[in-house]
Design a protein around this motif. Structure first.
Motif, PDB file in Angstrom:
ATOM      1  N   GLY A  99       0.852  -1.321  -0.035  1.00 40.32           N
ATOM      2  CA  GLY A  99       0.087  -0.145   0.008  1.00 40.32           C
ATOM      3  C   GLY A  99       0.849   1.304   0.067  1.00 40.32           C
ATOM      4  N   PHE A 100       1.941   1.281   0.835  1.00 37.82           N
ATOM      5  CA  PHE A 100       2.741   2.442   0.847  1.00 37.82           C
ATOM      6  C   PHE A 100       3.403   2.739  -0.415  1.00 37.82           C
ATOM      7  CE2 PHE A 100       7.089   4.147   1.348  1.00 37.82           C
ATOM      8  CZ  PHE A 100       6.626   5.496   2.296  1.00 37.82           C
ATOM      9  N   VAL A 101       4.029   1.660  -0.985  1.00 34.73           N
ATOM     10  CA  VAL A 101       4.644   1.748  -2.450  1.00 34.73           C
ATOM     11  C   VAL A 101       3.843   2.243  -3.504  1.00 34.73           C
ATOM     12  CG1 VAL A 101       6.053   0.339  -4.306  1.00 34.73           C
ATOM     13  CG2 VAL A 101       6.507   0.145  -1.761  1.00 34.73           C
ATOM     14  N   ALA A 102       2.524   1.603  -3.533  1.00 30.53           N
ATOM     15  CA  ALA A 102       1.674   1.971  -4.554  1.00 30.53           C
ATOM     16  C   ALA A 102       1.102   3.638  -4.349  1.00 30.53           C
ATOM     17  CB  ALA A 102       0.401   1.012  -4.575  1.00 30.53           C
ATOM     18  N   PHE A 103       0.923   3.937  -3.158  1.00 33.11           N
ATOM     19  CA  PHE A 103       0.534   5.151  -2.688  1.00 33.11           C
ATOM     20  C   PHE A 103       1.689   6.300  -3.279  1.00 33.11           C
ATOM     21  CE2 PHE A 103       0.064   8.935  -0.156  1.00 33.11           C
ATOM     22  CZ  PHE A 103      -1.203   9.495  -0.289  1.00 33.11           C
ATOM     23  N   SER A 104       2.783   6.078  -3.017  1.00 32.60           N
ATOM     24  CA  SER A 104       4.028   6.640  -3.313  1.00 32.60           C
ATOM     25  C   SER A 104       4.384   6.855  -4.729  1.00 32.60           C
ATOM     26  CB  SER A 104       5.181   6.151  -2.268  1.00 32.60           C
ATOM     27  OG  SER A 104       5.057   6.116  -1.168  1.00 32.60           O
ATOM     28  N   THR A 105       4.068   5.485  -5.315  1.00 34.27           N
ATOM     29  CA  THR A 105       4.553   5.699  -7.012  1.00 34.27           C
ATOM     30  C   THR A 105       3.363   6.000  -7.835  1.00 34.27           C
ATOM     31  OG1 THR A 105       4.176   3.325  -6.827  1.00 34.27           O
ATOM     32  CG2 THR A 105       6.496   4.184  -6.465  1.00 34.27           C
ATOM     33  N   GLY A 106       2.179   5.580  -7.134  1.00 39.29           N
ATOM     34  CA  GLY A 106       0.959   6.108  -8.070  1.00 39.29           C
ATOM     35  C   GLY A 106       0.741   4.872  -9.041  1.00 39.29           C
ATOM     36  N   THR A 107       1.323   3.452  -8.826  1.00 39.12           N
ATOM     37  CA  THR A 107       1.076   2.597  -9.743  1.00 39.12           C
ATOM     38  C   THR A 107       1.093   1.376  -9.036  1.00 39.12           C
ATOM     39  OG1 THR A 107       2.134   1.301 -11.616  1.00 39.12           O
ATOM     40  CG2 THR A 107       3.593   2.103 -10.249  1.00 39.12           C
ATOM     41  N   SER A 108       0.025   0.488  -9.362  1.00 31.80           N
ATOM     42  CA  SER A 108      -0.405  -0.816  -8.673  1.00 31.80           C
ATOM     43  C   SER A 108       0.377  -1.974  -9.397  1.00 31.80           C
ATOM     44  CB  SER A 108      -1.872  -1.099  -8.605  1.00 31.80           C
ATOM     45  OG  SER A 108      -2.573  -0.891 -10.013  1.00 31.80           O
ATOM     46  N   TRP A 109       0.377  -1.651 -10.821  1.00 32.59           N
ATOM     47  CA  TRP A 109       1.060  -2.966 -11.528  1.00 32.59           C
ATOM     48  C   TRP A 109       2.552  -2.811 -11.215  1.00 32.59           C
ATOM     49  CZ3 TRP A 109      -0.974  -6.558 -14.080  1.00 32.59           C
ATOM     50  CH2 TRP A 109      -2.346  -6.401 -14.358  1.00 32.59           C
ATOM     51  N   GLY A 110       3.266  -1.585 -11.023  1.00 28.51           N
ATOM     52  CA  GLY A 110       4.639  -1.409 -10.750  1.00 28.51           C
ATOM     53  C   GLY A 110       4.928  -1.842  -9.503  1.00 28.51           C
ATOM     54  N   THR A 111       3.845  -1.702  -8.300  1.00 25.07           N
ATOM     55  CA  THR A 111       4.208  -2.267  -7.119  1.00 25.07           C
ATOM     56  C   THR A 111       3.971  -3.754  -7.087  1.00 25.07           C
ATOM     57  OG1 THR A 111       3.205  -0.291  -6.263  1.00 25.07           O
ATOM     58  CG2 THR A 111       3.168  -2.384  -4.826  1.00 25.07           C
ATOM     59  N   MET A 112       3.090  -4.386  -7.769  1.00 28.81           N
ATOM     60  CA  MET A 112       2.964  -5.986  -7.996  1.00 28.81           C
ATOM     61  C   MET A 112       4.359  -6.348  -8.811  1.00 28.81           C
ATOM     62  SD  MET A 112      -0.795  -6.304  -9.389  1.00 28.81           S
ATOM     63  CE  MET A 112      -2.269  -5.114  -8.741  1.00 28.81           C
ATOM     64  N   ALA A 113       4.825  -5.525  -9.628  1.00 29.42           N
ATOM     65  CA  ALA A 113       5.832  -6.327 -10.172  1.00 29.42           C
ATOM     66  C   ALA A 113       7.117  -6.056  -9.402  1.00 29.42           C
ATOM     67  CB  ALA A 113       6.239  -5.304 -11.671  1.00 29.42           C
ATOM     68  N   ILE A 114       7.420  -5.167  -8.499  1.00 32.76           N
ATOM     69  CA  ILE A 114       8.545  -4.918  -7.664  1.00 32.76           C
ATOM     70  C   ILE A 114       8.285  -5.960  -6.470  1.00 32.76           C
ATOM     71  CG2 ILE A 114       9.578  -3.524  -6.088  1.00 32.76           C
ATOM     72  CD1 ILE A 114       8.704  -1.257  -7.712  1.00 32.76           C
ATOM     73  N   LEU A 115       7.100  -6.135  -5.959  1.00 31.38           N
ATOM     74  CA  LEU A 115       7.237  -6.698  -4.735  1.00 31.38           C
ATOM     75  C   LEU A 115       6.804  -8.291  -4.845  1.00 31.38           C
ATOM     76  CD1 LEU A 115       5.152  -4.205  -2.382  1.00 31.38           C
ATOM     77  CD2 LEU A 115       7.631  -4.830  -2.479  1.00 31.38           C
ATOM     78  N   THR A 116       6.113  -8.555  -5.874  1.00 28.31           N
ATOM     79  CA  THR A 116       5.743 -10.238  -5.912  1.00 28.31           C
ATOM     80  C   THR A 116       6.795 -11.020  -5.829  1.00 28.31           C
ATOM     81  OG1 THR A 116       3.785  -9.546  -7.137  1.00 28.31           O
ATOM     82  CG2 THR A 116       4.587 -11.725  -7.391  1.00 28.31           C
ATOM     83  N   PRO A 117       7.828 -10.799  -6.653  1.00 27.68           N
ATOM     84  CA  PRO A 117       9.094 -11.655  -6.688  1.00 27.68           C
ATOM     85  C   PRO A 117       9.743 -11.799  -5.540  1.00 27.68           C
ATOM     86  CG  PRO A 117       9.417 -10.211  -8.438  1.00 27.68           C
ATOM     87  CD  PRO A 117       8.186  -9.817  -7.956  1.00 27.68           C
ATOM     88  N   LEU A 118       9.770 -10.522  -4.734  1.00 30.10           N
ATOM     89  CA  LEU A 118      10.446 -10.541  -3.525  1.00 30.10           C
ATOM     90  C   LEU A 118       9.876 -11.103  -2.189  1.00 30.10           C
ATOM     91  CD1 LEU A 118      11.508  -6.570  -3.564  1.00 30.10           C
ATOM     92  CD2 LEU A 118      13.054  -8.768  -3.842  1.00 30.10           C
ATOM     93  N   SER A 119       8.547 -10.860  -2.211  1.00 33.58           N
ATOM     94  CA  SER A 119       7.548 -11.282  -1.052  1.00 33.58           C
ATOM     95  C   SER A 119       7.169 -12.794  -1.314  1.00 33.58           C
ATOM     96  CB  SER A 119       6.345 -10.411  -0.901  1.00 33.58           C
ATOM     97  OG  SER A 119       5.621 -10.419  -2.030  1.00 33.58           O
TER      98      SER A 119
END
Length: 144
Positions: A7-27
């Motif tokens: 939620g914090f990353v998506a709020f800060s960047t304004g992109t849900s797809w980018g957040t998913m792309a960043i956090l999915t492999p890590l988490s």
């Protein structure tokens, strides 16, 4: 924690797809390492994946710099920040239900199906008993 981070990353960047792309492999990789016996279908992995997706959508929906938020306020001709403020109660309500009846019970070992049913019942009850009808709305039966 994954929901809050997404939620914090998506709020800060304004992109849900980018957040998913960043956090999915890590988490998801981390969740598989935490529960090697559960595998990709294990409760921890499913809860982690759901938290990434839900947190990303929540943060994007609340973000004033999200493309969907900007475009929807422009298309409606309303003040952009007013649009963000009016969407906040809805997004926060769903986020609380998601965490309280989805993520936390999943960590405690409750079946995802039970969590899903509890979330549906809670959101239906909130809409039914807390929601107010729109006074400008004309139902199809009133037109007849």
């Amino acid at each position: 924690m994954v929901f809050a981070l997404a939620g914090f990353v998506a709020f800060s960047t304004g992109t849900s797809w980018g957040t998913m792309a960043i956090l999915t492999p890590l988490s998801v990789t981390l969740s598989l390492d935490l529960d090697p016996s559960g595998g990709p279908g294990g409760a921890i992995c499913l809860a982690t994946t759901g938290s990434v997706l839900a947190g990303a959508i929540f943060g994007d929906h609340c973000s004033p710099i999200s493309d969907t938020t900007v475009l929807s306020s422009r298309a409606c001709g309303c003040d952009h920040l007013q649009h963000v403020r009016t969407q906040m109660p809805y997004a926060l309500t769903v986020a609380v239900v998601c965490v309280v009846l989805g993520s936390i019970p999943a960590v405690l070992g409750v079946s995802p199906w039970i969590c899903l049913i509890m979330g549906i019942v809670a959101l239906t009850g909130i809409v039914r008993f807390v929601g107010k009808p729109d006074s400008d709305f004309e139902s199809p039966t009133e037109r007849l």
